[in-house]
Design a protein around this motif. Structure first.
Motif, mmCIF file in Angstrom:
data_model
loop_
_atom_site.group_PDB
_atom_site.id
_atom_site.type_symbol
_atom_site.label_atom_id
_atom_site.label_comp_id
_atom_site.label_asym_id
_atom_site.label_seq_id
_atom_site.Cartn_x
_atom_site.Cartn_y
_atom_site.Cartn_z
ATOM 1 N N SER A 75 0.867 -1.187 0.000
ATOM 2 C CA SER A 75 0.000 0.000 0.000
ATOM 3 C C SER A 75 0.907 1.243 0.000
ATOM 4 O O SER A 75 2.104 1.146 0.306
ATOM 5 C CB SER A 75 -0.870 0.010 1.248
ATOM 6 N N PHE A 76 0.321 2.416 -0.275
ATOM 7 C CA PHE A 76 1.105 3.659 -0.233
ATOM 8 C C PHE A 76 1.697 3.875 1.158
ATOM 9 O O PHE A 76 2.818 4.344 1.314
ATOM 10 C CB PHE A 76 0.242 4.863 -0.627
ATOM 11 N N ARG A 77 0.908 3.523 2.164
ATOM 12 C CA ARG A 77 1.379 3.674 3.559
ATOM 13 C C ARG A 77 2.614 2.801 3.806
ATOM 14 O O ARG A 77 3.589 3.249 4.405
ATOM 15 C CB ARG A 77 0.219 3.256 4.463
ATOM 16 N N GLN A 78 2.568 1.576 3.297
ATOM 17 C CA GLN A 78 3.725 0.676 3.471
ATOM 18 C C GLN A 78 4.933 1.202 2.686
ATOM 19 O O GLN A 78 6.056 1.206 3.191
ATOM 20 C CB GLN A 78 3.374 -0.744 3.018
ATOM 21 N N ILE A 79 4.674 1.665 1.447
ATOM 22 C CA ILE A 79 5.786 2.206 0.639
ATOM 23 C C ILE A 79 6.399 3.411 1.354
ATOM 24 O O ILE A 79 7.618 3.579 1.388
ATOM 25 C CB ILE A 79 5.299 2.585 -0.783
ATOM 26 N N SER A 80 5.530 4.250 1.974
ATOM 27 C CA SER A 80 6.029 5.475 2.637
ATOM 28 C C SER A 80 6.966 5.178 3.806
ATOM 29 O O SER A 80 7.737 6.045 4.213
ATOM 30 C CB SER A 80 4.876 6.309 3.179
ATOM 31 N N LYS A 81 6.853 3.980 4.375
ATOM 32 C CA LYS A 81 7.780 3.642 5.469
ATOM 33 C C LYS A 81 9.164 3.284 4.933
ATOM 34 O O LYS A 81 10.146 3.274 5.653
ATOM 35 C CB LYS A 81 7.219 2.486 6.307
ATOM 36 N N HIS A 82 9.220 2.943 3.651
ATOM 37 C CA HIS A 82 10.505 2.588 3.034
ATOM 38 C C HIS A 82 11.069 3.729 2.188
ATOM 39 O O HIS A 82 12.268 3.929 2.120
ATOM 40 C CB HIS A 82 10.341 1.371 2.111
ATOM 41 N N VAL A 83 10.144 4.434 1.483
ATOM 42 C CA VAL A 83 10.594 5.391 0.469
ATOM 43 C C VAL A 83 10.104 6.800 0.815
ATOM 44 O O VAL A 83 8.909 7.023 1.002
ATOM 45 C CB VAL A 83 10.025 5.010 -0.933
ATOM 46 N N GLY A 84 11.029 7.742 0.890
ATOM 47 C CA GLY A 84 10.676 9.154 1.045
ATOM 48 C C GLY A 84 10.885 9.835 -0.287
ATOM 49 O O GLY A 84 11.948 9.688 -0.892
ATOM 50 N N TYR A 85 9.869 10.573 -0.759
ATOM 51 C CA TYR A 85 9.937 11.159 -2.108
ATOM 52 C C TYR A 85 9.777 12.672 -2.027
ATOM 53 O O TYR A 85 8.849 13.171 -1.391
ATOM 54 C CB TYR A 85 8.824 10.526 -2.957
ATOM 55 N N ILE A 86 10.673 13.379 -2.693
ATOM 56 C CA ILE A 86 10.533 14.837 -2.792
ATOM 57 C C ILE A 86 10.378 15.205 -4.263
ATOM 58 O O ILE A 86 11.293 15.004 -5.064
ATOM 59 C CB ILE A 86 11.755 15.573 -2.202
#
Ligand SMILES: Nc1ncnc2c1ncn2[C@@H]1O[C@H](COP(=O)(O)OP(=O)(O)OP(=O)(O)O)[C@@H](O)[C@H]1O
Length: 267
Positions: A75-86
């Motif tokens: 999920s996006f939430r799971q990806i956000s724990k691994h990947v920070g995007y600017i």
């Protein structure tokens, strides 16, 4: 036999916008501590690729794996724990205080009804301190300059405690001095174990902070490897269609100097 998974692995990925192919069959992998700099001319697909790497664009074929796990299943939430995007630019919509914008980076760790805890506030303050911008914490985000916003957004992303940072032209709004400072911050973050992917229009930047460089052109990576191997006069000419001289400074640091094209404008 134990199979060690790579931190971030991209296998034969392709993408098109409504049938218009932007890139195909791109593969690479990066490990903890790596900084990958993606170079390439305007419109070649760097931003599109970056949006695929963090799951914002859905690839047509291939696989993107984090610690061996396909991001398709996350999920996006799971990806956000691994990947920070600017992203390249972010337009603020509401005059939140800088501290609150940074605190929002803790969202992947909170449930919908949770309030941030003391520990979340400490993480937010630490992120501001890491970037040397704690002085901005009570300002309104909407009143910041483009460069200040870039740094605040980075602080927010650091609060996600990601393993991988993906930055689309992170130096684009920064002044001459802050560009170097940000590259040093990137270098330090990588040394602390993060792995970083960034796009850039400045080949010099690859020598300052990168362990790997990719040159993107004609829907492919035309070269991938260490800065010394990839950022060459020949490759820069292939990429940008101009002559470029590589010069070595006293401390062995290389800089890239674009030569005049002698183009004349018919006015
Ligand atoms: N949402 C979209 N729909 C259709 N085409 C798009 C979309 N976004 C980008 N493109 C096209 O895809 C191509 C690659 O664009 P992209 O922004 O990825 O390039 P880039 O290498 O990041 O460029 P720059 O260095 O100028 O920022 C361009 O031709 C662009 O016009």
């Amino acid at each position: 036999m134990v199979i060690e998974n790579k931190l971030f692995e991209v296998k034969n990925i392709s993408f098109d916008y409504d049938g218009e192919e932007i890139f195909s069959d791109i593969s690479f992998s990066i490990e903890s501590g790596d900084v990958l700099c993606i170079l390439g001319p305007n419109g070649t697909g760097k931003t599109t690729l970056i949006k695929c790497l963090n799951g914002l664009n859905e690839i047509n074929s291939g696989e993107i794996l984090i610690n061996g796990e396909d991001i398709k299943g996350l999920s996006f939430r799971q990806i956000s724990k691994h990947v920070g995007y600017i992203p390249q630019s972010h337009v603020p919509s509401f005059p939140f205080k800088v501290f609150d914008v940074v605190l929002m980076g803790r969202a992947p760790y909170l449930n919908l009804t949770d309030s941030p805890k003391e520990e979340d506030r400490k993480i937010a303050l630490d992120a501001l301190k890491t970037l040397g911008i704690e002085g901005l914490k009570d300002k309104e985000y909407t009143n910041l300059s483009g460069g200040e916003r870039q740094l605040v957004f980075l602080a927010r992303v650091l609060c996600q405690k990601p393993d991988i940072l993906i930055l689309d032209e992170p130096t684009s709004h920064l002044d001459f001095g802050n560009q170097i400072k940000l590259l040093e911050i990137i270098d330090n973050l990588a040394k602390s174990g993060l792995s970083i992917i960034m796009s850039s229009h400045f080949p010099d930047h690859a020598f300052l902070s990168s362990t790997k460089v990719a040159i993107m052109k004609n829907k492919k990576f035309i070269d991938f490897g260490t800065p010394d191997d990839v950022v060459t006069e020949e490759n820069l000419k292939r990429a940008y269609s101009i002559d470029v001289k590589l010069m070595e400074l006293d401390d062995k640091r290389k800089v890239c100097v674009p030569m005049k094209t002698n183009l004349t404008l018919d006015l």
